[in-house]
Motif scaffolding. Structure first.
Motif, mmCIF file in Angstrom:
data_model
loop_
_atom_site.group_PDB
_atom_site.id
_atom_site.type_symbol
_atom_site.label_atom_id
_atom_site.label_comp_id
_atom_site.label_asym_id
_atom_site.label_seq_id
_atom_site.Cartn_x
_atom_site.Cartn_y
_atom_site.Cartn_z
ATOM 1 N N PRO A 1 0.799 -1.228 0.000
ATOM 2 C CA PRO A 1 0.000 0.000 0.000
ATOM 3 C C PRO A 1 0.831 1.276 0.000
ATOM 4 N N GLY A 2 2.137 1.199 0.205
ATOM 5 C CA GLY A 2 2.969 2.393 0.038
ATOM 6 C C GLY A 2 3.377 2.497 -1.427
ATOM 7 N N HIS A 3 4.229 3.464 -1.720
ATOM 8 C CA HIS A 3 4.788 3.590 -3.079
ATOM 9 C C HIS A 3 3.710 3.645 -4.152
ATOM 10 N N ILE A 4 2.631 4.347 -3.853
ATOM 11 C CA ILE A 4 1.533 4.373 -4.823
ATOM 12 C C ILE A 4 0.876 5.754 -4.850
ATOM 13 N N GLY A 5 1.647 6.750 -4.451
ATOM 14 C CA GLY A 5 1.124 8.115 -4.386
ATOM 15 C C GLY A 5 0.500 8.600 -5.682
ATOM 16 N N VAL A 6 1.033 8.144 -6.803
ATOM 17 C CA VAL A 6 0.580 8.635 -8.101
ATOM 18 C C VAL A 6 -0.921 8.479 -8.300
ATOM 19 N N PRO B 1 7.821 11.632 -4.649
ATOM 20 C CA PRO B 1 6.699 12.082 -3.829
ATOM 21 C C PRO B 1 6.161 10.948 -2.977
ATOM 22 N N CYS B 2 5.704 11.273 -1.777
ATOM 23 C CA CYS B 2 5.108 10.251 -0.926
ATOM 24 C C CYS B 2 3.715 9.885 -1.424
ATOM 25 N N GLY B 3 3.125 8.940 -0.718
ATOM 26 C CA GLY B 3 1.759 8.559 -1.044
ATOM 27 C C GLY B 3 1.509 7.093 -0.793
ATOM 28 N N ALA B 4 0.440 6.806 -0.050
ATOM 29 C CA ALA B 4 0.082 5.426 0.281
ATOM 30 C C ALA B 4 -1.428 5.271 0.211
ATOM 31 N N LEU B 5 -1.855 4.045 0.023
ATOM 32 C CA LEU B 5 -3.285 3.769 0.025
ATOM 33 C C LEU B 5 -3.860 3.978 1.422
ATOM 34 N N ARG B 6 -5.094 4.415 1.468
ATOM 35 C CA ARG B 6 -5.809 4.425 2.745
ATOM 36 C C ARG B 6 -6.055 2.979 3.156
ATOM 37 N N LEU B 7 -6.014 2.743 4.433
ATOM 38 C CA LEU B 7 -6.269 1.395 4.940
ATOM 39 C C LEU B 7 -7.692 1.355 5.484
ATOM 40 N N ASN B 8 -8.240 0.128 5.555
ATOM 41 C CA ASN B 8 -9.586 -0.028 6.107
ATOM 42 C C ASN B 8 -10.581 0.822 5.341
#
Lengths: 585, 585
Positions: free
Chosen positions: A281-286, A311-318
């Motif tokens: 879920p990290g490394h997906i800011g785009v 740039p940072c960016g991660a999926l929201r969890l839950n």
């Protein structure tokens, strides 16, 4: 000058030019000439070797695959202009080639026998599920024979075959100086790969094709495409067209479904299985470009509070929207992966807990809070991968740092931090990509820029994983080093990694090759030779130089590993060695 | 997110795209379009810009030189397909280009005025003897003007001119978005060079030509060709044909006198003076192939007793055959050097005193014995160089380690060990090539091989001068750092060095560019800006990225210095910066 041993070594070193080294090989010093009308048979049937024969998959027959391999191998031998003057001293220039006499002994036949049956899964087999072994012989009177249980083994044999031959400078003649030859060969590790990062820089199809070719020459059998990251999303997903439309660096810099299929097939026909990674879920800011509702911390600053690099960016969890999005994504992508691979890589590296502080549904960086959410995330999505008939691969952080419960029988873990034993202790199958040895991008300095007030802190601007890993260091690394035998068996192989922060089409070849080949020999031939001794650089260097020269001839801009003088002195490995005991031999 | 300053910096950073930075520049934000029928005048006369105009030297007129420069500059602007999408974010893609409207303001004239007269020595001038300054203006209504005292200045102005323009993606239109423009520019250092080593690997003419082009784009004005070394002698000497016949790596890998002339003229027409080095009395073992009577210790082993790297080999000292040989060599070569350069480099680095133990005429490694012999050697051969109208350049060891008496007025010393002040204290003019900053080859590992018994000693196989020098480190180096003003004046400039133990045509571009450009800006623009502040990476990075992108478009495989995302964020230099004080701006 006292160098009696140099002469002995000279003979030994020129004995075999094959890269990676076969497990067992005997050879002579007779010359055989290869005629362009060599008669090739496959299981007794005549096989034409039409140049550029390219069947369409995935419903190939074994014969299709073998015929493609024959076409490429003969095309290489006759099409390359590989006169190996650069492997011989000035003094040898007049003599290293055989005389072009009228009474040549020709290789008139190449008899290929496949002893086993391929299954429909052969060309996408999981590690250990296909027999890659082969035998290759060349009798003194010119009969060439290849035997293998699978078409994959035949492809490897054909690549070895190409390395027996040189072009003659005197005309359109091709010869091998090492007949008779007997080779029995099989890989030490089943997974021998390169990680190519097409997110931080985009690579046109021709670069990927060329890389697949070069992998096959080195008997590497996996191209791990790190397809997406926070920087860009070049992979077109027809059911989610906005993701690449807004996430690619430029609307034209995408891989269409047809591109992906072409890459997969190009690899499969060369015994290189293409493995796709969508890092999460990290490394997906785009995704913030097309689906801001699904990610947190996209391009948040200062980046180092939120992730490893901008740039940072991660999926929201839950988050049910994320679950639904990934459902759509997988439903679209995985059926296009499964015809060509046993695996799908779900990423999982470097998730920064702080990101979830910005997640309205979580608002915490407490790992006790996050871990069950992550467990659910992995359960759901690995379940989807398995439902598609694929085995998930994850980066080691999921197993180690987050201690996520995953079934070792049905999950492969890729290690980059050097913690292979921690993973094998848990029973996981492991792909080793130890950054201290096998990261090809390291050691060329920071790609961040520093304002004057930060100069003192970051001077002299080295990157985190330098210095550059020389081929000798890459060659020294055994993925199973120090493991008890039972755990060593769990290491299915390794990958060298070409993370692309500072790699793009301009310099990729020079950074990947021939260093990836050094790992290829460890993975194919093993770090230790038949006597249990570590393979020596003195034996390896002249062969790697020759392989590099062949690769350059074939259009791959592999870097030189030493000066030309040393290459020409290849028959005398002490010429460019640091000889600790000059009079001790 | 708090980033007000980012916006401000954004405007500032996109303001100027010129590399190296002009000393003084103002600009606007109006768009002007360049028509292919732009009328060009030189000192009032109409000047056609025939593509590929290439006069033959050395008896050029100033008009020849300028016309060649105009031809190349216009050829670059109209011939490159440099649509700079990669310098703009995804969001800017639809807006970064000006609209192609019918009411364009065209640049219809380029008026070139050369205010001074060139002499016949202009194109081979010694450091400081030619005025390289220029002015360039572009009025809002489309009048372009270049002024310079010399044709060299005009060439620099034309290179700046090319960097103002972009191709439009919508068709055959070229524009600059920064009018009106006023530039006053001149170099900080007179000697701005690259050392290219064509002995350890041979480089075909096309690689040398391409490198000369790239140097000129970066306003570098010296190509120092390290033409010979112990490994090979590619330079054909008609009066000594055996030297290259036996000393080149292969009979075909030579530079004929015509090749040399072509290289010199190609450079001179681009304001890049080609300087030839024949390294002596060490680093010349290759003569052992053709003249074993002149050298000692050729390929002697273990090499480390006799020299810095295999194969060893040095000239005999106090030897009349050597004196005579060099007399013949110089008589042949120097008259072919002097039409194109003020300098001839006689080498002089890393002489190992032990070599003379093997010299039957010396049999000693006592520096007290050797020094007077070396003094005679230098006196004789520097005398010959001066007699040919050339200024000798020597490596620093002759001045420092051996303390040879040389006339500071007529000798230039090149420093690589970081001892500039020791040389300026002696009054020498100095070229700085500090290996800790400006060696481009460093940091990619050993090119020697090590037997298993030496592995522990040399693990992890790093080279002597690593790690790799990142562009930021190269950019941080001021050749006059710490020198009193009077001594600083003696530093005529610097060179970056591409020693070629592990560099050949496959990877040269990737290692030289754009890092050589980082040094180019220090040498042209100065390490410190108009306010006396060290130039900031935050200002430099986007410009260097743009320059790199231009170079790639022009066929030079320059390496990326950062990921594509950072390049596209170039207008926001904090995006890929390590911001020590994120809330402090």
């Amino acid at each position: 000058m006292l160098r009696p041993l140099a002469v002995v070594l000279s003979l030994a070193a020129s004995a075999s030019a094959i890269w990676p080294a076969p497990i067992s090989m005997t050879q002579g010093n007779s010359t055989l000439w290869l005629t362009q009308t060599v008669e090739i048979t496959y299981n007794g049937d005549f096989m034409p070797y039409t140049y550029g024969y390219t069947p369409t998959g995935p419903d190939w027959t074994s014969k299709d695959i073998v015929q493609g391999g024959v076409s490429r191998a003969l095309g290489q031998i006759f099409g390359d202009y590989f006169v190996p003057w650069m492997l011989h001293t000035r003094e040898e220039q007049a003599t290293f080639e055989p005389k072009v006499m009228s009474n040549k002994t020709w290789i008139e036949s190449l008899e290929i026998t496949q002893t086993g049956e391929d299954s429909e899964d052969t060309w996408k087999a999981a590690a250990g599920e296909v027999d890659e072994s082969y035998s290759l012989s060349l009798s003194k009177d010119g009969k060439a024979k290849i035997g293998a249980a699978s078409s994959i083994g035949v492809l490897h044999a054909l690549q070895t075959f190409t390395q027996l031959f040189y072009r003659h400078s005197g005309g359109p003649f091709w010869y091998t100086p090492m007949a008779p030859i007997d080779i029995e060969d099989s890989p030490t590790f089943a997974h021998r790969g390169l990680l190519m990062d097409v997110s931080r820089h985009y690579f046109p199809m021709e670069d990927i094709y060329r890389t697949l070719d070069a992998l096959s020459w080195n008997k590497m059998n996996r191209l791990h495409i790190h397809a997406t990251d926070s920087q860009s999303w070049p992979l077109e997903i027809p059911s989610l067209p906005e993701v690449s439309a807004k996430g690619a660096y430029h609307p034209s810099l995408v891989y269409t479904p047809t591109d992906l299929k072409n890459i997969q097939e190009y690899g499969a026909m060369r015994a290189v299985q293409v493995i796709i990674e969508i890092d999460m879920p990290g490394h997906i800011g785009v995704l913030g470009e097309s689906h801001p509702e699904l990610v947190v911390a996209y391009d948040e600053r200062p980046y180092y509070w939120w992730c490893a690099q901008p740039p940072c960016g991660a999926l929201r969890l839950n988050n049910s929207d994320v679950d639904e999005f990934l459902g759509t994504l997988f439903e679209d992508l995985l059926p296009r992966v499964s015809p060509y691979s046993s695996y799908f890589h779900t990423g999982g590296d470097e998730l920064n807990a702080n990101d979830s502080m910005l997640d309205p549904g979580v608002q915490s960086n407490d790992t006790e809070v996050l871990k069950p959410l992550l467990q659910n995330f992995i359960d759901l999505n690995h379940g989807r991968v398995k439902d598609a008939g694929l085995t998930p691969i994850v980066w080691e952080e999921m197993a180690i740092d987050w201690d996520i419960d995953m079934d070792p029988e049905t999950t492969v873990v890729q290690s980059w931090l050097g913690t292979v034993s921690n993973l094998t202790e848990k029973g996981f199958k492991v792909i080793d990509t130890n950054y201290n040895f096998w990261y090809l991008d390291c050691g060329r300095g920071q790609w961040l820029t520093f304002d004057n007030d930060a100069n003192a802190t970051f001077y002299p601007f080295n990157d985190w994983c330098g210095p550059t890993k020389p081929w000798q260091l890459i060659y020294s690394h055994d993925p199973t080093e120090g493991l008890p035998e039972e755990q060593a068996k769990l290491v299915i192989g390794g990958e060298v990694a070409a993370w692309s922060e500072t790699i793009d089409p301009a310099n990729m070849d020079t950074l990947v090759w021939p260093r990836a080949g050094a790992a290829a020999e460890v993975l194919w031939s093993g770090r230790y030779d038949a006597d249990g001794e570590p393979r020596s650089q003195l034996d390896a260097a002249p062969r790697l130089q020759e392989m590099r020269a062949r690769m350059v001839t074939r259009g791959v801009k592999a870097s030189p590993i030493t000066q030309q003088w040393c290459v020409q002195m290849g028959g005398d490995p002490l010429a460019c060695s640091y000889d600790l005991n000059p009079y001790g031999h």
